[in-house]
Motif scaffolding. Sequence first.
Motif, PDB file in Angstrom:
ATOM      1  N   ALA A 127       0.828  -1.204   0.000  1.00  0.00           N
ATOM      2  CA  ALA A 127       0.000   0.000   0.000  1.00  0.00           C
ATOM      3  C   ALA A 127       0.865   1.258   0.000  1.00  0.00           C
ATOM      4  N   ALA A 128       1.909   1.274   0.847  1.00  0.00           N
ATOM      5  CA  ALA A 128       2.738   2.478   0.928  1.00  0.00           C
ATOM      6  C   ALA A 128       3.463   2.728  -0.388  1.00  0.00           C
ATOM      7  N   THR A 129       4.002   1.656  -1.001  1.00  0.00           N
ATOM      8  CA  THR A 129       4.718   1.829  -2.267  1.00  0.00           C
ATOM      9  C   THR A 129       3.763   2.280  -3.370  1.00  0.00           C
ATOM     10  N   ALA A 130       2.614   1.625  -3.438  1.00  0.00           N
ATOM     11  CA  ALA A 130       1.659   1.974  -4.495  1.00  0.00           C
ATOM     12  C   ALA A 130       1.180   3.411  -4.340  1.00  0.00           C
ATOM     13  N   LEU A 131       0.836   3.791  -3.117  1.00  0.00           N
ATOM     14  CA  LEU A 131       0.377   5.161  -2.903  1.00  0.00           C
ATOM     15  C   LEU A 131       1.503   6.155  -3.180  1.00  0.00           C
ATOM     16  N   GLY A 132       2.713   5.815  -2.737  1.00  0.00           N
ATOM     17  CA  GLY A 132       3.852   6.706  -2.971  1.00  0.00           C
ATOM     18  C   GLY A 132       4.092   6.909  -4.450  1.00  0.00           C
ATOM     19  N   LEU A 133       4.003   5.821  -5.211  1.00  0.00           N
ATOM     20  CA  LEU A 133       4.197   5.892  -6.655  1.00  0.00           C
ATOM     21  C   LEU A 133       3.102   6.738  -7.303  1.00  0.00           C
ATOM     22  N   LEU A 134       1.895   6.516  -6.849  1.00  0.00           N
ATOM     23  CA  LEU A 134       0.756   7.259  -7.388  1.00  0.00           C
ATOM     24  C   LEU A 134       0.937   8.760  -7.139  1.00  0.00           C
ATOM     25  N   VAL A 135       1.281   9.095  -5.895  1.00  0.00           N
ATOM     26  CA  VAL A 135       1.447  10.512  -5.560  1.00  0.00           C
ATOM     27  C   VAL A 135       2.604  11.108  -6.349  1.00  0.00           C
ATOM     28  N   ALA A 136       3.714  10.348  -6.431  1.00  0.00           N
ATOM     29  CA  ALA A 136       4.887  10.852  -7.152  1.00  0.00           C
ATOM     30  C   ALA A 136       4.512  11.172  -8.596  1.00  0.00           C
ATOM     31  N   GLN A 137       3.770  10.279  -9.230  1.00  0.00           N
ATOM     32  CA  GLN A 137       3.395  10.493 -10.626  1.00  0.00           C
ATOM     33  C   GLN A 137       2.407  11.648 -10.753  1.00  0.00           C
ATOM     34  N   LEU A 138       1.409  11.698  -9.875  1.00  0.00           N
ATOM     35  CA  LEU A 138       0.356  12.703 -10.022  1.00  0.00           C
ATOM     36  C   LEU A 138       0.858  14.108  -9.707  1.00  0.00           C
ATOM     37  N   THR A 139       1.847  14.229  -8.804  1.00  0.00           N
ATOM     38  CA  THR A 139       2.290  15.569  -8.422  1.00  0.00           C
ATOM     39  C   THR A 139       3.446  16.057  -9.291  1.00  0.00           C
ATOM     40  N   ASP A 140       3.846  15.230 -10.257  1.00  0.00           N
ATOM     41  CA  ASP A 140       5.066  15.533 -10.998  1.00  0.00           C
ATOM     42  C   ASP A 140       4.974  16.821 -11.793  1.00  0.00           C
ATOM     43  N   ARG A 141       3.851  17.047 -12.445  1.00  0.00           N
ATOM     44  CA  ARG A 141       3.788  18.132 -13.416  1.00  0.00           C
ATOM     45  C   ARG A 141       2.934  19.322 -12.989  1.00  0.00           C
ATOM     46  N   ILE A 142       2.382  19.269 -11.778  1.00  0.00           N
ATOM     47  CA  ILE A 142       1.468  20.353 -11.436  1.00  0.00           C
ATOM     48  C   ILE A 142       2.149  21.391 -10.562  1.00  0.00           C
ATOM     49  N   ALA A 143       1.624  22.611 -10.647  1.00  0.00           N
ATOM     50  CA  ALA A 143       2.279  23.736  -9.993  1.00  0.00           C
ATOM     51  C   ALA A 143       2.340  23.535  -8.483  1.00  0.00           C
ATOM     52  N   TRP A 144       1.248  23.053  -7.880  1.00  0.00           N
ATOM     53  CA  TRP A 144       1.236  22.908  -6.424  1.00  0.00           C
ATOM     54  C   TRP A 144       1.682  21.513  -6.008  1.00  0.00           C
ATOM     55  N   GLY A 186       1.810   5.662 -29.716  1.00  0.00           N
ATOM     56  CA  GLY A 186       0.372   5.512 -29.523  1.00  0.00           C
ATOM     57  C   GLY A 186      -0.041   5.101 -28.124  1.00  0.00           C
ATOM     58  N   ALA A 187       0.906   5.102 -27.174  1.00  0.00           N
ATOM     59  CA  ALA A 187       0.553   4.685 -25.816  1.00  0.00           C
ATOM     60  C   ALA A 187      -0.269   5.776 -25.130  1.00  0.00           C
ATOM     61  N   ASN A 188      -1.312   5.364 -24.416  1.00  0.00           N
ATOM     62  CA  ASN A 188      -2.076   6.343 -23.639  1.00  0.00           C
ATOM     63  C   ASN A 188      -1.375   6.543 -22.293  1.00  0.00           C
ATOM     64  N   PRO A 189      -1.808   7.538 -21.508  1.00  0.00           N
ATOM     65  CA  PRO A 189      -1.083   7.828 -20.268  1.00  0.00           C
ATOM     66  C   PRO A 189      -0.907   6.617 -19.352  1.00  0.00           C
ATOM     67  N   PHE A 190      -1.915   5.744 -19.285  1.00  0.00           N
ATOM     68  CA  PHE A 190      -1.789   4.556 -18.440  1.00  0.00           C
ATOM     69  C   PHE A 190      -0.712   3.624 -18.983  1.00  0.00           C
ATOM     70  N   GLN A 191      -0.722   3.444 -20.301  1.00  0.00           N
ATOM     71  CA  GLN A 191       0.281   2.564 -20.897  1.00  0.00           C
ATOM     72  C   GLN A 191       1.680   3.160 -20.735  1.00  0.00           C
ATOM     73  N   VAL A 192       1.792   4.477 -20.885  1.00  0.00           N
ATOM     74  CA  VAL A 192       3.096   5.112 -20.683  1.00  0.00           C
ATOM     75  C   VAL A 192       3.569   4.846 -19.260  1.00  0.00           C
ATOM     76  N   PHE A 193       2.653   4.983 -18.310  1.00  0.00           N
ATOM     77  CA  PHE A 193       3.028   4.820 -16.909  1.00  0.00           C
ATOM     78  C   PHE A 193       3.407   3.376 -16.598  1.00  0.00           C
ATOM     79  N   PHE A 194       2.534   2.445 -16.947  1.00  0.00           N
ATOM     80  CA  PHE A 194       2.757   1.060 -16.524  1.00  0.00           C
ATOM     81  C   PHE A 194       3.735   0.299 -17.414  1.00  0.00           C
ATOM     82  N   ARG A 195       3.834   0.666 -18.680  1.00  0.00           N
ATOM     83  CA  ARG A 195       4.679  -0.132 -19.574  1.00  0.00           C
ATOM     84  C   ARG A 195       6.010   0.528 -19.888  1.00  0.00           C
ATOM     85  N   ILE A 196       6.112   1.835 -19.661  1.00  0.00           N
ATOM     86  CA  ILE A 196       7.376   2.518 -19.946  1.00  0.00           C
ATOM     87  C   ILE A 196       8.021   3.031 -18.658  1.00  0.00           C
ATOM     88  N   LYS A 197       7.255   3.732 -17.843  1.00  0.00           N
ATOM     89  CA  LYS A 197       7.873   4.348 -16.665  1.00  0.00           C
ATOM     90  C   LYS A 197       8.145   3.335 -15.562  1.00  0.00           C
TER      91      LYS A 197
END
Lengths: 364, 334
Positions: B122-139, B240-251
């Motif tokens: 849970a901690a790793t998954a949530l950490g990864l999720l937060v890391a990805q979601l907060t990467d590009r936003i101003a706040w 042609g990868a969508n954001p999910f595919q970019v995340f799970f298959r490339i990143k």
Amino acid sequence: MAELKLTNVAKTYAGSVDVLRDINLDIAQGELIVFVGPSGCGKSTLLRMIAGLEKITGGTLEIEGDVMNDVPPAQRGIAMVFQSYALYPHLTVRENMAFALKIAKKPKPEIDAAIERAAKILQLDDYLDRLPKALSGGQRQRVAIGRSIVRDPKVYLFDEPLSNLDAALRVATRIEIARLKESMPDSTMIYVTHDQVEAMTLASRIVVLANKGIAQVGTPLELYETPENEFVAQFIGSPAMNLLPGEITATGETTTIALEAGGSAVSTIPTQPSQQGLRVNVGVRPEDLVQTDGPPLFEGTVDFTEALGEVTLLYVDRPDGGDQLIAKLPGIHKDLRGVAVKLAADPAKLHLFANGQSLRPKVG
Amino acid sequence: MNPVMLGLITIVTGVVGCIGYFFLSNLILDAVLPARGPNAGRNINRANLIRPWLFLLPALTALSLYLAYPVIETLRLSLLDRVQGGGYVWAGFDNYSQMLGEPKFWEAMRNNLLWLIVVPAAATALGLLVAQLTDRIAWGNIAKSLIFMPMAISFVGASVIWKLVYDARPEGSDQIGVLNALYVWMSGEGPQTWLTFPFWNNFFLMVVLIWIQTGFAMVILSAALRGIPEETVEAAILDGANPFQVFFRIKVPQIKNTILVVWTTITVTVLKVFDIVFAMTNGQWETQVLANYMYDKMFRANDWGVGSAAAMVVMLLVTPILVWNVRNARREMR
């Protein structure tokens, strides 16, 4: 019909910084177009706009007649080869090439056939199950190209694909790309480079970008022989074209110019009587200068020589103290250092520029 | 003396002592083997051989004193029984067999296993999720700071905070526990004593550790995500990868090793978990874990033999993960 058509394309960052403006360009099917220009001229940005990685902030981009401005990159029918190869490090060569087709949910036999075909063209058969880190730079670049080929795109985009290779490999890969283009005569390619040798050898047409716009579009030899402005004249060719300021003293079928550095030049470029007295720059390429005993175009003392074996470069001081003039003489002439030389050029090889623009009448 | 003064003196003595040790020991080394004179070259080589050990010595001493010795002593104690009035008698594996016969031990094993599965994931998954979601936003950085903050709180402090979240007041009075306040308001039923529901209360305790460790996972994974070459992402978009595919298959595949290191690091923390259980339920209502079981035996029941045996079990469970983790981290560094 143009395969790819750019109309008044512009790029502005954050509403204020102009990077590109008024780019108009028609690219026909089967052409290999090279974008060249100095660093920061926006050539890579233009390529990325065509790819869809950068937003087009003005004008339209059409591919085969369809406006592509807001079409996602994957649906534009383009494939791109990156300078850093951009291979997926965790996937084998085969998986790298299959990625796009798997995403597109193509049937397995079709994917295998496409990979086999690309591997054969690029001689990658023996490396299909290796990871990118086990490949040399040249092989990686071939995989990157293979990844494009399997998608069978309408337009290939190359972003400085040879910059990361060493000199010898660069020449070899350049020839490979030329062969590849020859084997796919119907594919359109756009190639970005800052290396004019790549541009001259590969391009069917070169687009010179400067000052946020297109300086000139033409075949490599058109750009070399009839540059439309001083920028292109000095950008294409090495060393750069010499520019000697002067004033038109006689107009007509041929034009006579009195040079500030002393001496006079005759050019076969015709001028109108109204241009009498116009201040111009006479352009002459270093390789068009020869030593002469007759009336010289230019007289000066050789300050420095660089003998390259097949040719010798002379750096000649200008009596009026301007930029040194460079002459490229065949053979070895180290003994000319410190010697006063008389140089002349064929009147047909001279270029005339007024306000940076060529006075040569445009053909067609 | 005032404890604050005592603390300050300790800190100053420690820091000055450290600086003094490194300064003086190197000074002596340079005096004994001077980098000049006829043997300058030989002296420099010899000094270079000795110098790393000067720097390592304090750490090695502290580690052997506080780590190696206790391990051996614990192993010894686990094989002995204390007799009344002082002295020990050889017990062999009696302590171990006594422990294996206790239901509370197996409850602790089961709960530890449960923690082991849930918390790192849970901690790793949530950490990864937060890391990805907060990467590009101003706040994004503000969000990251907030999520990282629990890392700065001690486990006991965090337990107190969450105990208040789960707090239950008699029916009818105002609920100061957020969970009960919401529950009463939404269901209209009476408040629940969340921490007393066997099995599920384990998860209520795990939330605390997940809350703390997500920040750790986020920081490490965020750095790893930044290290992914941008071109590979752009190439995937062109493919042609969508954001999910970019995340799970490339990143994600590109940071796989970092994810594993984060996962195992949290796993080790989980195996040692003590404070949270101690402070919130003290192992009651079937929430016992190995570390708290060990503490119970050692310091409440005063059964040093079984307590030491429990400690050895925890160590045996942690060691392979730790070894694997260190190896992985070293490979990552190369």
